[in-house]
Write a protein that holds these residues in place. Structure first.
Motif, PDB file in Angstrom:
ATOM      1  N   THR A  75      48.144  46.095  34.639  1.00 55.36           N
ATOM      2  CA  THR A  75      47.830  46.735  35.482  1.00 55.36           C
ATOM      3  C   THR A  75      48.137  46.005  36.519  1.00 55.36           C
ATOM      4  OG1 THR A  75      46.655  48.547  33.891  1.00 55.36           O
ATOM      5  CG2 THR A  75      46.925  49.106  35.804  1.00 55.36           C
ATOM      6  N   GLY A  76      47.791  45.547  36.732  1.00 62.88           N
ATOM      7  CA  GLY A  76      47.606  44.442  38.222  1.00 62.88           C
ATOM      8  C   GLY A  76      48.822  44.202  37.944  1.00 62.88           C
ATOM      9  N   TYR A  77      49.630  43.638  37.670  1.00 68.55           N
ATOM     10  CA  TYR A  77      50.977  42.807  37.685  1.00 68.55           C
ATOM     11  C   TYR A  77      51.725  44.025  37.954  1.00 68.55           C
ATOM     12  CZ  TYR A  77      48.785  38.433  35.974  1.00 68.55           C
ATOM     13  OH  TYR A  77      48.309  37.769  36.254  1.00 68.55           O
ATOM     14  N   LYS A  78      51.911  45.093  37.887  1.00 68.73           N
ATOM     15  CA  LYS A  78      52.480  46.193  37.694  1.00 68.73           C
ATOM     16  C   LYS A  78      52.223  46.551  39.407  1.00 68.73           C
ATOM     17  CE  LYS A  78      52.386  47.924  33.247  1.00 68.73           C
ATOM     18  NZ  LYS A  78      54.238  47.924  32.753  1.00 68.73           N
ATOM     19  N   TYR A  79      51.198  46.513  39.608  1.00 69.80           N
ATOM     20  CA  TYR A  79      51.175  46.962  40.820  1.00 69.80           C
ATOM     21  C   TYR A  79      51.575  45.920  42.096  1.00 69.80           C
ATOM     22  CZ  TYR A  79      48.245  47.595  44.836  1.00 69.80           C
ATOM     23  OH  TYR A  79      47.931  47.904  46.671  1.00 69.80           O
ATOM     24  N   ALA A  80      51.678  45.021  41.828  1.00 70.09           N
ATOM     25  CA  ALA A  80      52.413  43.133  42.747  1.00 70.09           C
ATOM     26  C   ALA A  80      52.985  43.252  42.280  1.00 70.09           C
ATOM     27  CB  ALA A  80      51.385  42.043  42.450  1.00 70.09           C
ATOM     28  N   LEU A  81      54.052  43.891  41.211  1.00 68.61           N
ATOM     29  CA  LEU A  81      55.381  43.937  41.497  1.00 68.61           C
ATOM     30  C   LEU A  81      55.942  45.154  41.944  1.00 68.61           C
ATOM     31  CD1 LEU A  81      58.221  42.908  39.941  1.00 68.61           C
ATOM     32  CD2 LEU A  81      57.782  44.377  38.135  1.00 68.61           C
ATOM     33  N   LEU A  82      55.446  46.132  42.328  1.00 67.12           N
ATOM     34  CA  LEU A  82      55.753  47.168  42.850  1.00 67.12           C
ATOM     35  C   LEU A  82      55.915  47.336  44.215  1.00 67.12           C
ATOM     36  CD1 LEU A  82      56.724  50.690  42.311  1.00 67.12           C
ATOM     37  CD2 LEU A  82      54.435  50.648  42.671  1.00 67.12           C
ATOM     38  N   HIS A  83      54.762  46.383  44.796  1.00 66.90           N
ATOM     39  CA  HIS A  83      54.781  46.238  45.718  1.00 66.90           C
ATOM     40  C   HIS A  83      55.299  44.675  46.577  1.00 66.90           C
ATOM     41  CE1 HIS A  83      51.941  49.746  46.783  1.00 66.90           C
ATOM     42  NE2 HIS A  83      51.874  49.711  45.660  1.00 66.90           N
ATOM     43  N   ASN A  84      55.851  44.307  45.771  1.00 70.44           N
ATOM     44  CA  ASN A  84      56.280  42.939  45.758  1.00 70.44           C
ATOM     45  C   ASN A  84      55.615  41.606  46.499  1.00 70.44           C
ATOM     46  OD1 ASN A  84      58.983  44.363  45.673  1.00 70.44           O
ATOM     47  ND2 ASN A  84      58.168  45.356  47.345  1.00 70.44           N
ATOM     48  N   TYR A  85      54.612  42.012  45.928  1.00 69.12           N
ATOM     49  CA  TYR A  85      53.998  40.431  45.946  1.00 69.12           C
ATOM     50  C   TYR A  85      53.802  39.453  45.429  1.00 69.12           C
ATOM     51  CZ  TYR A  85      50.412  42.872  48.182  1.00 69.12           C
ATOM     52  OH  TYR A  85      49.266  44.158  48.117  1.00 69.12           O
ATOM     53  N   ASP A  86      54.231  37.774  46.181  1.00 69.92           N
ATOM     54  CA  ASP A  86      55.273  36.906  45.995  1.00 69.92           C
ATOM     55  C   ASP A  86      53.824  35.697  44.900  1.00 69.92           C
ATOM     56  OD1 ASP A  86      56.959  36.387  47.886  1.00 69.92           O
ATOM     57  OD2 ASP A  86      55.913  36.404  49.145  1.00 69.92           O
ATOM     58  N   ILE A  87      52.818  36.025  44.927  1.00 71.26           N
ATOM     59  CA  ILE A  87      51.965  35.480  44.341  1.00 71.26           C
ATOM     60  C   ILE A  87      50.574  36.269  44.311  1.00 71.26           C
ATOM     61  CG2 ILE A  87      49.863  33.807  43.960  1.00 71.26           C
ATOM     62  CD1 ILE A  87      51.540  32.237  46.030  1.00 71.26           C
ATOM     63  N   ALA A  88      50.701  36.206  42.766  1.00 69.98           N
ATOM     64  CA  ALA A  88      49.377  37.125  41.796  1.00 69.98           C
ATOM     65  C   ALA A  88      48.582  36.356  41.350  1.00 69.98           C
ATOM     66  CB  ALA A  88      49.739  37.729  40.784  1.00 69.98           C
ATOM     67  N   ILE A  89      47.115  37.258  41.706  1.00 70.40           N
ATOM     68  CA  ILE A  89      46.049  35.722  41.034  1.00 70.40           C
ATOM     69  C   ILE A  89      44.987  36.754  40.519  1.00 70.40           C
ATOM     70  CG2 ILE A  89      43.454  34.058  41.995  1.00 70.40           C
ATOM     71  CD1 ILE A  89      45.410  33.935  44.488  1.00 70.40           C
ATOM     72  N   GLN A  90      44.290  36.055  39.180  1.00 71.03           N
ATOM     73  CA  GLN A  90      43.996  37.534  38.493  1.00 71.03           C
ATOM     74  C   GLN A  90      42.339  36.624  38.644  1.00 71.03           C
ATOM     75  OE1 GLN A  90      44.099  36.459  34.178  1.00 71.03           O
ATOM     76  NE2 GLN A  90      42.238  37.737  34.108  1.00 71.03           N
ATOM     77  N   PHE A  91      41.095  37.509  39.066  1.00 73.64           N
ATOM     78  CA  PHE A  91      40.243  36.841  39.834  1.00 73.64           C
ATOM     79  C   PHE A  91      39.081  37.843  39.310  1.00 73.64           C
ATOM     80  CE2 PHE A  91      36.594  36.608  43.346  1.00 73.64           C
ATOM     81  CZ  PHE A  91      37.168  35.335  43.601  1.00 73.64           C
ATOM     82  N   ASP A  92      37.775  37.349  38.378  1.00 69.88           N
ATOM     83  CA  ASP A  92      36.945  37.979  37.544  1.00 69.88           C
ATOM     84  C   ASP A  92      36.010  38.646  38.930  1.00 69.88           C
ATOM     85  OD1 ASP A  92      37.387  36.438  34.917  1.00 69.88           O
ATOM     86  OD2 ASP A  92      35.914  35.544  35.011  1.00 69.88           O
ATOM     87  N   GLY A  93      35.386  39.801  38.387  1.00 68.86           N
ATOM     88  CA  GLY A  93      35.053  41.134  39.394  1.00 68.86           C
ATOM     89  C   GLY A  93      33.245  40.275  38.764  1.00 68.86           C
ATOM     90  N   ASP A  94      32.489  39.552  37.864  1.00 65.84           N
ATOM     91  CA  ASP A  94      31.365  39.013  37.458  1.00 65.84           C
ATOM     92  C   ASP A  94      30.874  37.899  38.308  1.00 65.84           C
ATOM     93  OD1 ASP A  94      33.059  36.435  36.710  1.00 65.84           O
ATOM     94  OD2 ASP A  94      32.616  37.454  35.081  1.00 65.84           O
ATOM     95  N   GLY A  95      31.493  37.733  39.505  1.00 62.24           N
ATOM     96  CA  GLY A  95      31.239  36.766  40.539  1.00 62.24           C
ATOM     97  C   GLY A  95      31.277  35.206  39.928  1.00 62.24           C
TER      98      GLY A  95
END
Length: 239
Positions: A75-95
């Motif tokens: 879902t995040g990658y779809k968002y990144a594609l839609l908004h024309n990001y050059d780099i997407a980073i997966q980053f955990d929400g648990d600290g």
């Protein structure tokens, strides 16, 4: 020309961690004159994660049902594609992930030396004291060896969720991304496609609250299914 960078934070029942994680990124941006954008994917959380996201105006997408880590990240990658990001980073929400290592992770992509870069606890130079349990470390080594046999490329931290990808892979993953065992499976897939994957040393912290998406009782089941999935990739996607 500025490079658009997005941090994708999958979150499931992260009420204890998500605000602190988000603030660490905002504080980093302020102190280092960086402009990392953030999108939190609330993966059907049943605790107060959504309330915290709304009350603190944290950019997020609310999933009605829990899709699991693969579906949330896609879902995040779809968002990144839609908004024309050059780099997407997966980053955990648990600290567990440290925003201070992002620059090291994106550098090989910016300099066109890698399509994907993995933040690794196991390569030379890592000062990470937290390396998961012994059982998981053993499983990671087995999966790493299996990937090496099929791709001739040694990836040490095969389950690391601290990863960056370029625009080409954003497009690919937005359309096709594994819902189960996404980190080792997606890495194996792109290696078989001839993509370049690099690892850089990072320091990770142990989560302070919440529950990991991989439970201890699932470790053996997880490893067996990952190995079978990798084998299928090796036989069907060997081109």
């Amino acid at each position: 020309m500025s490079i658009k960078i997005l941090l994708i934070i999958p979150a499931y029942n992260e009420e204890l961690n998500i605000l602190k994680t988000y603030k660490s990124i905002i504080d980093y941006n302020s102190q280092h004159d960086s402009n990392y954008d953030v999108i939190v994917i609330n993966d059907g959380s049943r605790d107060h994660t959504e309330e915290i996201l709304v009350e603190n105006n944290i950019p997020h997408i609310k999933l009605i049902h829990n899709l699991g880590i693969g579906g949330a990240v896609q879902t995040g990658y779809k968002y990144a594609l839609l908004h024309n990001y050059d780099i997407a980073i997966q980053f955990d929400g648990d600290g567990q992930h440290d925003v201070n290592y992002i620059q090291s992770i994106i550098s090989p992509i910016i300099h066109n030396k890698a399509d994907m870069v993995i933040g690794s606890r196991f390569v030379e130079g890592s000062t990470s004291e937290f390396k998961s349990t012994r059982a998981r470390q053993m499983g990671i080594k087995v999966i790493s060896c299996f990937i090496n046999l099929l791709t001739k490329k040694k990836i040490y931290d095969v389950t690391s969720g601290f990863r960056a990808i370029n625009r080409s892979l954003i497009t690919q993953f937005a359309m096709d991304y594994p819902l189960e065992y996404p980190e080792p499976i997606s890495t194996t897939t792109i290696l078989k496609q001839g993509k370049t994957v690099d690892e850089v040393p990072v320091k990770m912290k142990e989560r302070l609250g919440g529950v990991s998406s991989i439970r201890s009782w699932k470790n053996v089941y997880y490893m067996i299914n990952v190995l079978l999935s990798i084998l299928i990739i090796g036989t069907r996607r060997g081109e």
